[in-house]
Design an enzyme around this catalytic site. Sequence first.
Site, PDB file in Angstrom:
ATOM      1  N   HIS A  64      63.348  27.766  75.053  1.00  0.00           N
ATOM      2  CA  HIS A  64      62.758  26.483  74.637  1.00  0.00           C
ATOM      3  C   HIS A  64      63.860  25.596  74.074  1.00  0.00           C
ATOM      4  O   HIS A  64      64.669  26.063  73.282  1.00  0.00           O
ATOM      5  CB  HIS A  64      61.695  26.736  73.561  1.00  0.00           C
ATOM      6  CG  HIS A  64      61.129  25.481  72.966  1.00  0.00           C
ATOM      7  ND1 HIS A  64      60.200  24.704  73.625  1.00  0.00           N
ATOM      8  CD2 HIS A  64      61.395  24.852  71.788  1.00  0.00           C
ATOM      9  CE1 HIS A  64      59.891  23.665  72.873  1.00  0.00           C
ATOM     10  NE2 HIS A  64      60.609  23.731  71.744  1.00  0.00           N
ATOM     11  N   LYS A  75      80.650  24.178 119.147  1.00  0.00           N
ATOM     12  CA  LYS A  75      81.203  23.017 119.860  1.00  0.00           C
ATOM     13  C   LYS A  75      81.592  21.876 118.925  1.00  0.00           C
ATOM     14  O   LYS A  75      82.436  21.057 119.264  1.00  0.00           O
ATOM     15  CB  LYS A  75      80.218  22.514 120.906  1.00  0.00           C
ATOM     16  CG  LYS A  75      78.950  21.878 120.362  1.00  0.00           C
ATOM     17  CD  LYS A  75      78.097  21.295 121.480  1.00  0.00           C
ATOM     18  CE  LYS A  75      76.862  20.608 120.921  1.00  0.00           C
ATOM     19  NZ  LYS A  75      76.048  19.980 121.979  1.00  0.00           N
ATOM     20  N   GLY A  78      77.475  23.476 110.872  1.00  0.00           N
ATOM     21  CA  GLY A  78      76.299  22.931 111.536  1.00  0.00           C
ATOM     22  C   GLY A  78      75.612  21.796 110.802  1.00  0.00           C
ATOM     23  O   GLY A  78      76.197  21.095 109.973  1.00  0.00           O
ATOM     24  N   GLY A 116      57.479   8.916 109.477  1.00  0.00           N
ATOM     25  CA  GLY A 116      57.401  10.331 109.121  1.00  0.00           C
ATOM     26  C   GLY A 116      57.471  10.515 107.622  1.00  0.00           C
ATOM     27  O   GLY A 116      58.443  10.087 106.985  1.00  0.00           O
ATOM     28  N   GLY A 118      70.651  25.723 116.987  1.00  0.00           N
ATOM     29  CA  GLY A 118      70.151  24.744 116.039  1.00  0.00           C
ATOM     30  C   GLY A 118      69.213  23.695 116.596  1.00  0.00           C
ATOM     31  O   GLY A 118      68.472  23.936 117.558  1.00  0.00           O
TER      32      GLY A 118
END
Length: 468
Positions: free
Chosen positions: A445, A45, A50, A185, A149
């Site tokens: 290294h 949509k 996403g 959060g 989702g």
Amino acid sequence: MHGGRDVANDASTVFDLVILGGGSGGYAAALRGAQLGLDVALIEKNKLGGTCLHNGCIPTKALLHAGEVADQARESEQFGVKATFEGIDIAGVHKYKDDVIAGLYKGLQGLVASRKVTYIEGEGRLSSPTSVDVNGQRVQGRHVLLATGSVPKSLPGLEIDGNRIISSDHALVLDRVPKSAIILGGGVIGVEFASAWKSFGTDVTIVEGLKHLVPVEDENSSKLLERAFRKRGIKFNLGTFFQKAEYTADGVKVTLADGKEFEAEVLLVAIGRGPVSQGLGYEEQGVAMDRGYVLVDEYMRTNVPTISAVGDLVPTLQLAHVGFAEGILVAERLAGLNPVPVDYDGVPRVTYCHPEVASVGITEAKAKELYGADKVVALKYNLAGNGKSKILKTAGEIKLVQVKDGAVVGVHMVGDRMGEQVGEAQLIYNWEALPAEVAQLIHAHPTQNEALGEAHLALAGKPLHSHD
């Protein structure tokens, strides 16, 4: 509609696979399914890609990199480079971020078209165990994959208004750098925004109800991140839950359960993401659900034989690369292959704040719970002994968790660029490597990757650049 056939003019079309949702899980299933010869319809949509591409992984990492550049400009003299920091041009930051997204979006659209996937733009709804209704038409399939989702969550009584109380979606397009911010959060989303905003010059306070930042990580990693954030001037309040938020004359006031109050220009609600499943016909078609999540088995099958589900819609790790893996698994299963279920402990996890937190496998606490405290060995390798980390002026540790006389079952890393080291850590865990086996490998290294090798040398009983 792009690619494939025009199903609008051919009601007799029955696809092998109809996918509802074009985010990470959905488009991965579409691309892999088409590659394996399945006739695929993909319904989205909004925009293909996403959350990850447009509102998550990609834009947040672009902001974090812009913040890293700002920090390097501020701190350049410690490297002997004279530079001046003139400030953040937020419009320029957004242009950089949006250009990254646009390039990836265009590439993804091209991929879907080249694989001959029938792409349908529109809001779909499950209308039977084998069909999705979209744009007034019914798209039929032998199998349906739900991949709708997630969206940012809030708390009861806390309304995200997009003004002073915002979600991560709003934060990604904010037209200014806030002078001060409270972040509700201390998980991945919260600490990443805290890190980026601090680099931009925002006065940041994180409020986390649990006793540590990034609470799902090994406790040692959490403590290292907390120490680094204190050093950066990022404030946080741990162990007390949120009670209420209210507008002040020019900002927001947050009150915690113990009565403590914080004020700032904006409040970012970053308590996680919830599944997008309401009003899409799932329950009407008998799909088993729990708290909005679609329930699946290890092969991503729902209780309805013709319906599978993947990604943030199911109660697995909310990570784009998990969505990719789950989508590919479904496509391969439907194509008659015999895919292996996802081992979620073996999935690499990265939090892209400064410093980065990366891990794969299980925590020390979980290992002790599974194997017994006397059967678990933990080793910490401090990045102070790593030449490249010294050059980069980053601090942190690599912690290994081993079953005594057995395999390494957890790798936990804190430090700049540790996300780039988690690939080898993933191999170590997933191939059940013994410390002595990794110690045999020669690491270049000076690299930060060498720190992984040094940690395993130490665990194998032959440390080089670290004390016994």
